[in-house]
Each structure stands twice: as structure tokens, then as C-alpha cells.
Design a protein around this motif. Structure first.
Motif, PDB file in Angstrom:
ATOM      1  N   PRO A  30       0.989  -1.238   0.011  1.00  0.00           N
ATOM      2  CA  PRO A  30      -0.112   0.160   0.114  1.00  0.00           C
ATOM      3  C   PRO A  30       0.732   1.141  -0.030  1.00  0.00           C
ATOM      4  CG  PRO A  30      -0.850  -1.799   1.621  1.00  0.00           C
ATOM      5  CD  PRO A  30       0.495  -2.063   1.077  1.00  0.00           C
ATOM      6  N   GLY A  31       0.309   2.097  -0.730  1.00  0.00           N
ATOM      7  CA  GLY A  31       1.189   3.408  -0.683  1.00  0.00           C
ATOM      8  C   GLY A  31       1.377   4.142  -2.257  1.00  0.00           C
ATOM      9  N   PRO A  32       2.122   5.095  -2.450  1.00  0.00           N
ATOM     10  CA  PRO A  32       2.354   5.357  -3.792  1.00  0.00           C
ATOM     11  C   PRO A  32       3.041   4.676  -4.795  1.00  0.00           C
ATOM     12  CG  PRO A  32       3.948   6.421  -2.287  1.00  0.00           C
ATOM     13  CD  PRO A  32       2.960   5.789  -1.792  1.00  0.00           C
ATOM     14  N   VAL A  33       2.564   4.451  -6.122  1.00  0.00           N
ATOM     15  CA  VAL A  33       3.227   3.613  -7.267  1.00  0.00           C
ATOM     16  C   VAL A  33       3.333   4.711  -8.419  1.00  0.00           C
ATOM     17  CG1 VAL A  33       2.932   1.702  -8.660  1.00  0.00           C
ATOM     18  CG2 VAL A  33       1.923   1.535  -6.454  1.00  0.00           C
ATOM     19  N   ARG A  34       4.704   4.243  -9.095  1.00  0.00           N
ATOM     20  CA  ARG A  34       5.073   4.997 -10.445  1.00  0.00           C
ATOM     21  C   ARG A  34       5.448   3.941 -11.118  1.00  0.00           C
ATOM     22  NH1 ARG A  34       9.565   7.521  -9.099  1.00  0.00           N
ATOM     23  NH2 ARG A  34       8.519   9.135  -8.100  1.00  0.00           N
ATOM     24  N   LEU A  35       4.287   3.762 -12.155  1.00  0.00           N
ATOM     25  CA  LEU A  35       4.480   2.633 -13.366  1.00  0.00           C
ATOM     26  C   LEU A  35       5.038   3.141 -14.630  1.00  0.00           C
ATOM     27  CD1 LEU A  35       2.247  -0.316 -13.565  1.00  0.00           C
ATOM     28  CD2 LEU A  35       2.766   0.796 -15.601  1.00  0.00           C
ATOM     29  N   THR A  36       5.904   2.764 -15.195  1.00  0.00           N
ATOM     30  CA  THR A  36       6.478   3.135 -16.498  1.00  0.00           C
ATOM     31  C   THR A  36       6.113   1.796 -17.311  1.00  0.00           C
ATOM     32  OG1 THR A  36       8.151   4.561 -15.480  1.00  0.00           O
ATOM     33  CG2 THR A  36       8.242   3.833 -17.781  1.00  0.00           C
ATOM     34  N   LEU A  37       5.644   2.323 -18.398  1.00  0.00           N
ATOM     35  CA  LEU A  37       5.207   1.384 -19.568  1.00  0.00           C
ATOM     36  C   LEU A  37       6.439   1.638 -20.605  1.00  0.00           C
ATOM     37  CD1 LEU A  37       3.642  -1.058 -20.497  1.00  0.00           C
ATOM     38  CD2 LEU A  37       2.160   0.709 -21.592  1.00  0.00           C
ATOM     39  N   PRO A  68       5.296   2.390 -30.733  1.00  0.00           N
ATOM     40  CA  PRO A  68       6.696   1.587 -30.785  1.00  0.00           C
ATOM     41  C   PRO A  68       7.728   2.387 -30.467  1.00  0.00           C
ATOM     42  CG  PRO A  68       5.318   1.194 -32.599  1.00  0.00           C
ATOM     43  CD  PRO A  68       4.683   2.261 -31.956  1.00  0.00           C
ATOM     44  N   GLY A  69       8.490   1.749 -29.412  1.00  0.00           N
ATOM     45  CA  GLY A  69       9.680   2.411 -28.919  1.00  0.00           C
ATOM     46  C   GLY A  69       9.759   3.728 -27.820  1.00  0.00           C
ATOM     47  N   ASP A  70       8.725   3.897 -27.454  1.00  0.00           N
ATOM     48  CA  ASP A  70       8.189   4.951 -26.715  1.00  0.00           C
ATOM     49  C   ASP A  70       8.128   4.412 -25.235  1.00  0.00           C
ATOM     50  OD1 ASP A  70       8.515   6.917 -28.609  1.00  0.00           O
ATOM     51  OD2 ASP A  70       6.533   7.149 -28.932  1.00  0.00           O
ATOM     52  N   GLU A  71       7.819   5.240 -24.237  1.00  0.00           N
ATOM     53  CA  GLU A  71       7.365   5.024 -22.910  1.00  0.00           C
ATOM     54  C   GLU A  71       6.821   6.069 -22.280  1.00  0.00           C
ATOM     55  OE1 GLU A  71      11.040   6.197 -19.754  1.00  0.00           O
ATOM     56  OE2 GLU A  71      11.401   4.595 -21.133  1.00  0.00           O
ATOM     57  N   ALA A  72       5.918   5.597 -21.335  1.00  0.00           N
ATOM     58  CA  ALA A  72       5.189   6.568 -20.633  1.00  0.00           C
ATOM     59  C   ALA A  72       4.858   6.273 -19.058  1.00  0.00           C
ATOM     60  CB  ALA A  72       3.678   6.742 -21.239  1.00  0.00           C
ATOM     61  N   THR A  73       4.712   7.062 -18.210  1.00  0.00           N
ATOM     62  CA  THR A  73       4.642   7.008 -16.827  1.00  0.00           C
ATOM     63  C   THR A  73       3.306   7.652 -16.309  1.00  0.00           C
ATOM     64  OG1 THR A  73       7.089   7.099 -16.666  1.00  0.00           O
ATOM     65  CG2 THR A  73       5.873   7.286 -14.602  1.00  0.00           C
ATOM     66  N   MET A  74       2.862   6.612 -15.325  1.00  0.00           N
ATOM     67  CA  MET A  74       1.555   7.160 -14.582  1.00  0.00           C
ATOM     68  C   MET A  74       1.952   6.977 -13.255  1.00  0.00           C
ATOM     69  SD  MET A  74      -1.475   4.154 -15.097  1.00  0.00           S
ATOM     70  CE  MET A  74      -1.174   2.528 -14.565  1.00  0.00           C
ATOM     71  N   GLU A  75       1.154   7.774 -12.149  1.00  0.00           N
ATOM     72  CA  GLU A  75       1.408   7.491 -10.820  1.00  0.00           C
ATOM     73  C   GLU A  75       0.029   7.500  -9.994  1.00  0.00           C
ATOM     74  OE1 GLU A  75       4.018  10.419  -9.089  1.00  0.00           O
ATOM     75  OE2 GLU A  75       5.196  10.632 -10.876  1.00  0.00           O
ATOM     76  N   PHE A  76       0.039   6.637  -8.990  1.00  0.00           N
ATOM     77  CA  PHE A  76      -1.485   6.386  -8.362  1.00  0.00           C
ATOM     78  C   PHE A  76      -0.764   6.064  -7.050  1.00  0.00           C
ATOM     79  CE2 PHE A  76      -0.166   2.602 -10.850  1.00  0.00           C
ATOM     80  CZ  PHE A  76      -0.217   1.643 -10.096  1.00  0.00           C
ATOM     81  N   THR A  77      -1.936   5.906  -6.408  1.00  0.00           N
ATOM     82  CA  THR A  77      -1.762   5.476  -4.744  1.00  0.00           C
ATOM     83  C   THR A  77      -2.714   4.190  -4.530  1.00  0.00           C
ATOM     84  OG1 THR A  77      -0.896   7.466  -3.957  1.00  0.00           O
ATOM     85  CG2 THR A  77      -1.943   6.162  -2.292  1.00  0.00           C
ATOM     86  N   VAL A  78      -2.229   3.129  -3.885  1.00  0.00           N
ATOM     87  CA  VAL A  78      -3.160   2.133  -3.631  1.00  0.00           C
ATOM     88  C   VAL A  78      -3.351   2.048  -2.082  1.00  0.00           C
ATOM     89  CG1 VAL A  78      -2.768   0.748  -5.680  1.00  0.00           C
ATOM     90  CG2 VAL A  78      -1.082   0.530  -3.985  1.00  0.00           C
TER      91      VAL A  78
END
Length: 104
Positions: A30-37, A68-78
Motif C-alpha cells: 500500500p502506498g504511492p506507485v509510479r508505473l512506467t510502460l 513503438p519504441g516510446d515509454e510513458a509513466t503514470m502515478e497512483f496510490t493504492v
């Protein structure tokens, strides 16, 4: 997964031209998460969304598109422990799904 100095859990998920997430399952606390695809695809476009109606609580944050070839990030809290399904909504019917577990 790693944890940043501010306590944010960093998760990296990779996609390619084969309709799978790597990893297709991961665990956070539980807490903040930063996920990068990260896209290693040469042709396919992907996204990352938490599957509607799955999980103890709705997570609305998403990555709407990664070329293709890119990345992106999102942040959320669980906060609520349990399993949260995620998918590429473009390719979910082809099996591009996974599960994030929030340990409790």
C-alpha cells in the motif's frame, strides 16, 4: 520493482509485438506507485489500463497510448490490499492482461 527515496514504488512493465506484458504479475505494498510502460515493439501500439470492475477499488489512472519504441509513466496510490487486473485494452481479447497484487 524498486523504491525511490520518497517511498514511491517504481514498477517497469515492458511490451513488444507479442501481446504480453513483462511482467504479467507484480506485487506492491500500500502506498504511492509510479508505473512506467516501456515499448520494445517495432509495430504495435499499446496502452495500460486497470480492468474495469476488477480489484477492491477502482484505479482510474492509465497510460492511454504508447507508440513503438516510446515509454510513458503514470502515478497512483493504492490503499486496499487485493488483486487488480490490468490490460492493454487494444489487445485484451488476445490475452494481453496481467495482475497487480497489493500486499496487505
Amino acid at each position: 520493482m524498486s523504491t525511490a527515496p520518497d517511498g514511491t514504488q517504481d514498477v517497469v512493465v515492458t511490451v513488444g509485438d507479442d501481446y504480453v506484458f513483462l511482467p504479467d504479475a507484480f506485487t506492491v505494498s500500500p502506498g504511492p506507485v509510479r508505473l512506467t510502460l516501456v515499448s520494445q515493439a517495432a509495430q504495435l501500439t499499446h496502452n495500460f489500463v486497470f480492468s474495469p470492475g476488477q480489484g477492491p477499488r477502482t484505479i482510474t489512472e492509465q497510460i492511454p497510448i504508447v507508440a513503438p519504441g516510446d515509454e510513458a509513466t503514470m502515478e497512483f496510490t493504492v490503499t486496499d490490499p487485493g488483486e487488480y487486473g490490468y490490460e492493454c485494452s487494444f489487445h485484451a481479447a488476445l490475452g494481453q492482461v496481467g495482475v497487480m497484487t497489493v500486499a496487505g
